[in-house]
Design a protein around this motif. Structure first.
Motif, PDB file in Angstrom:
ATOM      1  N   LEU A 314      11.312 -10.075 -12.631  1.00  0.00           N
ATOM      2  CA  LEU A 314      11.657  -8.863 -13.375  1.00  0.00           C
ATOM      3  C   LEU A 314      12.398  -9.185 -14.661  1.00  0.00           C
ATOM      4  O   LEU A 314      12.252  -8.507 -15.679  1.00  0.00           O
ATOM      5  N   GLY A 315      13.211 -10.253 -14.622  1.00  0.00           N
ATOM      6  CA  GLY A 315      13.912 -10.657 -15.831  1.00  0.00           C
ATOM      7  C   GLY A 315      12.954 -11.095 -16.920  1.00  0.00           C
ATOM      8  O   GLY A 315      13.111 -10.747 -18.099  1.00  0.00           O
ATOM      9  N   ILE A 316      11.936 -11.888 -16.534  1.00  0.00           N
ATOM     10  CA  ILE A 316      10.934 -12.313 -17.517  1.00  0.00           C
ATOM     11  C   ILE A 316      10.184 -11.104 -18.063  1.00  0.00           C
ATOM     12  O   ILE A 316       9.918 -10.992 -19.269  1.00  0.00           O
ATOM     13  N   GLY A 317       9.841 -10.171 -17.141  1.00  0.00           N
ATOM     14  CA  GLY A 317       9.151  -8.967 -17.595  1.00  0.00           C
ATOM     15  C   GLY A 317      10.006  -8.156 -18.545  1.00  0.00           C
ATOM     16  O   GLY A 317       9.505  -7.563 -19.507  1.00  0.00           O
ATOM     17  N   LEU A 318      11.320  -8.109 -18.280  1.00  0.00           N
ATOM     18  CA  LEU A 318      12.220  -7.380 -19.167  1.00  0.00           C
ATOM     19  C   LEU A 318      12.271  -8.012 -20.547  1.00  0.00           C
ATOM     20  O   LEU A 318      12.340  -7.314 -21.569  1.00  0.00           O
ATOM     21  N   ILE A 319      12.247  -9.376 -20.583  1.00  0.00           N
ATOM     22  CA  ILE A 319      12.258 -10.050 -21.886  1.00  0.00           C
ATOM     23  C   ILE A 319      11.035  -9.645 -22.700  1.00  0.00           C
ATOM     24  O   ILE A 319      11.120  -9.332 -23.901  1.00  0.00           O
ATOM     25  N   VAL A 320       9.865  -9.656 -22.040  1.00  0.00           N
ATOM     26  CA  VAL A 320       8.643  -9.249 -22.745  1.00  0.00           C
ATOM     27  C   VAL A 320       8.732  -7.797 -23.193  1.00  0.00           C
ATOM     28  O   VAL A 320       8.353  -7.430 -24.315  1.00  0.00           O
ATOM     29  N   PHE A 321       9.264  -6.939 -22.296  1.00  0.00           N
ATOM     30  CA  PHE A 321       9.379  -5.509 -22.615  1.00  0.00           C
ATOM     31  C   PHE A 321      10.296  -5.275 -23.803  1.00  0.00           C
ATOM     32  O   PHE A 321       9.987  -4.491 -24.717  1.00  0.00           O
ATOM     33  N   LEU A 322      11.440  -5.956 -23.813  1.00  0.00           N
ATOM     34  CA  LEU A 322      12.370  -5.782 -24.927  1.00  0.00           C
ATOM     35  C   LEU A 322      11.792  -6.338 -26.218  1.00  0.00           C
ATOM     36  O   LEU A 322      12.083  -5.841 -27.312  1.00  0.00           O
ATOM     37  N   GLY A 323      10.982  -7.412 -26.101  1.00  0.00           N
ATOM     38  CA  GLY A 323      10.323  -7.921 -27.306  1.00  0.00           C
ATOM     39  C   GLY A 323       9.394  -6.901 -27.913  1.00  0.00           C
ATOM     40  O   GLY A 323       9.342  -6.732 -29.143  1.00  0.00           O
ATOM     41  N   VAL A 324       8.633  -6.221 -27.056  1.00  0.00           N
ATOM     42  CA  VAL A 324       7.735  -5.172 -27.544  1.00  0.00           C
ATOM     43  C   VAL A 324       8.525  -4.050 -28.191  1.00  0.00           C
ATOM     44  O   VAL A 324       8.138  -3.512 -29.238  1.00  0.00           O
ATOM     45  N   ILE A 325       9.656  -3.677 -27.571  1.00  0.00           N
ATOM     46  CA  ILE A 325      10.492  -2.605 -28.144  1.00  0.00           C
ATOM     47  C   ILE A 325      11.006  -3.008 -29.518  1.00  0.00           C
ATOM     48  O   ILE A 325      11.082  -2.201 -30.449  1.00  0.00           O
ATOM     49  N   THR A 326      11.375  -4.298 -29.674  1.00  0.00           N
ATOM     50  CA  THR A 326      11.871  -4.763 -30.971  1.00  0.00           C
ATOM     51  C   THR A 326      10.803  -4.628 -32.039  1.00  0.00           C
ATOM     52  O   THR A 326      11.074  -4.179 -33.172  1.00  0.00           O
ATOM     53  N   LEU A 327       9.571  -4.995 -31.694  1.00  0.00           N
ATOM     54  CA  LEU A 327       8.477  -4.861 -32.666  1.00  0.00           C
ATOM     55  C   LEU A 327       8.211  -3.399 -32.999  1.00  0.00           C
ATOM     56  O   LEU A 327       7.988  -3.042 -34.170  1.00  0.00           O
ATOM     57  N   ARG A 328       8.273  -2.537 -31.982  1.00  0.00           N
ATOM     58  CA  ARG A 328       8.009  -1.121 -32.232  1.00  0.00           C
ATOM     59  C   ARG A 328       9.096  -0.487 -33.081  1.00  0.00           C
ATOM     60  O   ARG A 328       8.826   0.377 -33.904  1.00  0.00           O
ATOM     61  N   SER A 329      10.359  -0.932 -32.880  1.00  0.00           N
ATOM     62  CA  SER A 329      11.448  -0.377 -33.689  1.00  0.00           C
ATOM     63  C   SER A 329      11.289  -0.751 -35.157  1.00  0.00           C
ATOM     64  O   SER A 329      11.639   0.035 -36.051  1.00  0.00           O
ATOM     65  N   THR A 330      10.747  -1.955 -35.390  1.00  0.00           N
ATOM     66  CA  THR A 330      10.513  -2.362 -36.782  1.00  0.00           C
ATOM     67  C   THR A 330       9.451  -1.498 -37.430  1.00  0.00           C
ATOM     68  O   THR A 330       9.577  -1.093 -38.601  1.00  0.00           O
ATOM     69  N   VAL A 331       8.413  -1.165 -36.643  1.00  0.00           N
ATOM     70  CA  VAL A 331       7.346  -0.307 -37.178  1.00  0.00           C
ATOM     71  C   VAL A 331       7.857   1.108 -37.415  1.00  0.00           C
ATOM     72  O   VAL A 331       7.499   1.745 -38.409  1.00  0.00           O
ATOM     73  N   ARG A 332       8.697   1.614 -36.524  1.00  0.00           N
ATOM     74  CA  ARG A 332       9.183   2.993 -36.660  1.00  0.00           C
ATOM     75  C   ARG A 332      10.065   3.189 -37.879  1.00  0.00           C
ATOM     76  O   ARG A 332      10.207   4.309 -38.362  1.00  0.00           O
ATOM     77  N   LYS A 333      10.691   2.091 -38.347  1.00  0.00           N
ATOM     78  CA  LYS A 333      11.521   2.229 -39.543  1.00  0.00           C
ATOM     79  C   LYS A 333      10.707   2.630 -40.764  1.00  0.00           C
ATOM     80  O   LYS A 333      11.227   3.193 -41.716  1.00  0.00           O
ATOM     81  N   LEU A 334       9.393   2.320 -40.719  1.00  0.00           N
ATOM     82  CA  LEU A 334       8.527   2.644 -41.844  1.00  0.00           C
ATOM     83  C   LEU A 334       7.974   4.062 -41.766  1.00  0.00           C
ATOM     84  O   LEU A 334       7.325   4.527 -42.702  1.00  0.00           O
TER      85      LEU A 334
END
Length: 458
Positions: A314-334
């Motif tokens: 679950l920890g590894i899955g959380l790392i992947v999940f948070l990585g996706v959230i980071t990318l999406r937050s960068t896109v939402r800024k635009l």
């Protein structure tokens, strides 16, 4: 963002490796205020004498209480001399308690006198009357005098009395209830034991039974203590009740009549009142982990999987999940922010309240009435919450006593607050009461219309 990302990973891994625990949630209970019995209608007389009795049936040795309430206009002086020695024959006065003068309203004061009464053992079974009595008074304004008379009270002398009571009437499934069946009877009364042995408490299950018999003056007292429990609901009935219990008996004839054949003996029955039991579905059972045994603790392969491999995965899955959230937050800024959800307006909350009132039709089914009243309670709380800027979930969960003590930005007028407090107390009494009557419902609906008129005069 990077610091938040690292902190969340560390928190998850360390919390997942710990032994699981369960948080016990406490839930506050709103106490419905006990309804006060309404007395007779107040008239324009200078002095009124109201009488109340706590039990209209009496057995030898049992005390009853006669409550006398005196209500008089201001400027009236009563003559209470000898009030503790009035003639109430055939009843005997065992004690008298005279209360203090109190304010009834802006024009009247009142005083309560309680008489403790018994019937002598020589009195036969039958119907008797507590006689009326008179009190003289003087009007200090015009110096006139008068007499006020009480009403007689009819009481029945019986050879046997049964009483059933419980230690609690609000439970959850699986709770234990202690039901006390108390039988008092005169010595010439014979109980039919088979009727007591076959008492039915359905749908409740009898877990234990204790019987105690002892003389009590000129009568016999039998105290049977049942331990009951309810594990499931049979049928669609959501409010179970302990049924009325029937006890069979007969009166033993006098010695001179014992030569009669048994067929001449009349068998009679006496019963208890049914006791409604409320299932409180709002209460949640608290799951407390059991304390382990002393010594080394060995984990199975299943435990190792759940407490090591699974948290790591679950920890590894959380790392992947948070990585996706980071990318999406960068896109939402635009892109521009999505519009915020529109808060509920007083007009919308008022419409929901009127719809709830319109859908309520009083019926003989207590469960249906209670469901509609709970819906009305929810919508009126949301409406008052919108007016005072209290969040909807807080307005529905806070107790009536604390509703208007919230630190709100917007306050209601004193008149609206007073009406709202009275209305919420009426709703609590209807929701948590044993039986819903139409008079209380009509009074509650009038209170809602008054609040709507004060807060929304259009």
């Amino acid at each position: 963002m990077r610091n938040i990302f690292i902190t969340m990973i560390i928190f998850f891994v360390f919390s997942a490796m710990q032994v699981p625990y369960v948080c016990a949630q406490e839930q506050s209970q709103t106490q419905a205020q006990q309804e006060t019995p309404q007395g007779p209608a107040l008239t324009d007389k200078p002095l009124e004498v109201w009488t109340f009795i706590d039990d209209y049936r009496v057995i030898t040795g049992k005390t009853i209480h006669l409550t006398v309430q005196l209500i008089w206009k201001l400027g009236i002086t009563m003559n209470l001399e000898g009030i503790d020695k009035i003639n109430l024959l055939p009843f005997r006065i065992e004690g008298v308690t005279i209360g203090e003068r109190q304010i009834f309203d802006n024009e009247h004061d009142f005083l309560v006198i309680t008489y403790t009464l018994t019937l002598p053992s020589t009195i036969k079974d039958g119907i008797y009357s507590l006689p009326s009595f008179s009190l003289s008074y003087q009007n200090e304004v015009d110096k006139s005098e008068g007499i006020a008379t009480s009403s007689p009270v009819v009481i029945k002398k019986v050879p046997i009395m049964v009483e059933g009571k419980v230690d609690k009437d609000v439970i959850t499934l699986g709770d234990r209830i202690h039901y006390s069946l108390i039988i008092r009877h005169e010595k010439n009364v014979k109980l039919i034991g088979e009727s007591i042995q076959k008492l039915s408490f359905s749908p409740f299950e009898v877990l234990n039974k204790e019987v105690e018999s002892q003389p009590e003056g000129d009568i016999e007292k039998i105290h049977i203590n049942y331990t009951l429990s309810l594990y499931e609901l049979a049928g669609a009935k959501k409010t179970p009740e302990i049924p009325a219990l029937f006890v069979l008996y007969y009166v033993e004839p006098p010695h001179s009549d014992k030569a009669r054949v048994d067929s001449s003996i009349e068998t009679k029955e006496v019963k208890t009142a049914p006791v409604p039991i409320i299932l409180n579905s709002l209460l949640k059972a608290v799951d407390v982990p059991l304390e382990g045994l002393k010594g080394p603790l060995y984990y199975s392969k299943k435990d190792i999987f759940y407490h090591s491999y699974l948290p790591a995965g679950l920890g590894i899955g959380l790392i992947v999940f948070l990585g996706v959230i980071t990318l999406r937050s960068t896109v939402r800024k635009l892109t521009p922010d999505a519009p915020k959800r529109v808060a509920e307006t007083p007009e919308l909350a008022l419409k929901k309240l009127r719809d709830a009132i319109a859908s309520f039709q009083f019926t003989d089914d207590n469960a249906i009435n209670q469901k509609h009243i709970q819906n009305i309670d929810k919508t009126i709380r949301i409406y008052l919450g919108v007016l005072t800027e209290i969040p909807g979930d807080t307005a529905q969960s806070v107790t009536t006593a604390d509703f208007f003590s919230q630190d709100t930005q917007k306050k209601l007028s004193e008149e609206v607050q007073t009406s709202a407090k009275t209305l919420l107390k009426q709703l609590d009494a209807l929701i948590f009461g044993r039986r819903i009557d139409k008079e209380s419902v009509d009074k509650m609906l009038l209170g809602i219309e008054a609040i709507i008129t004060l807060t929304n005069p259009l």
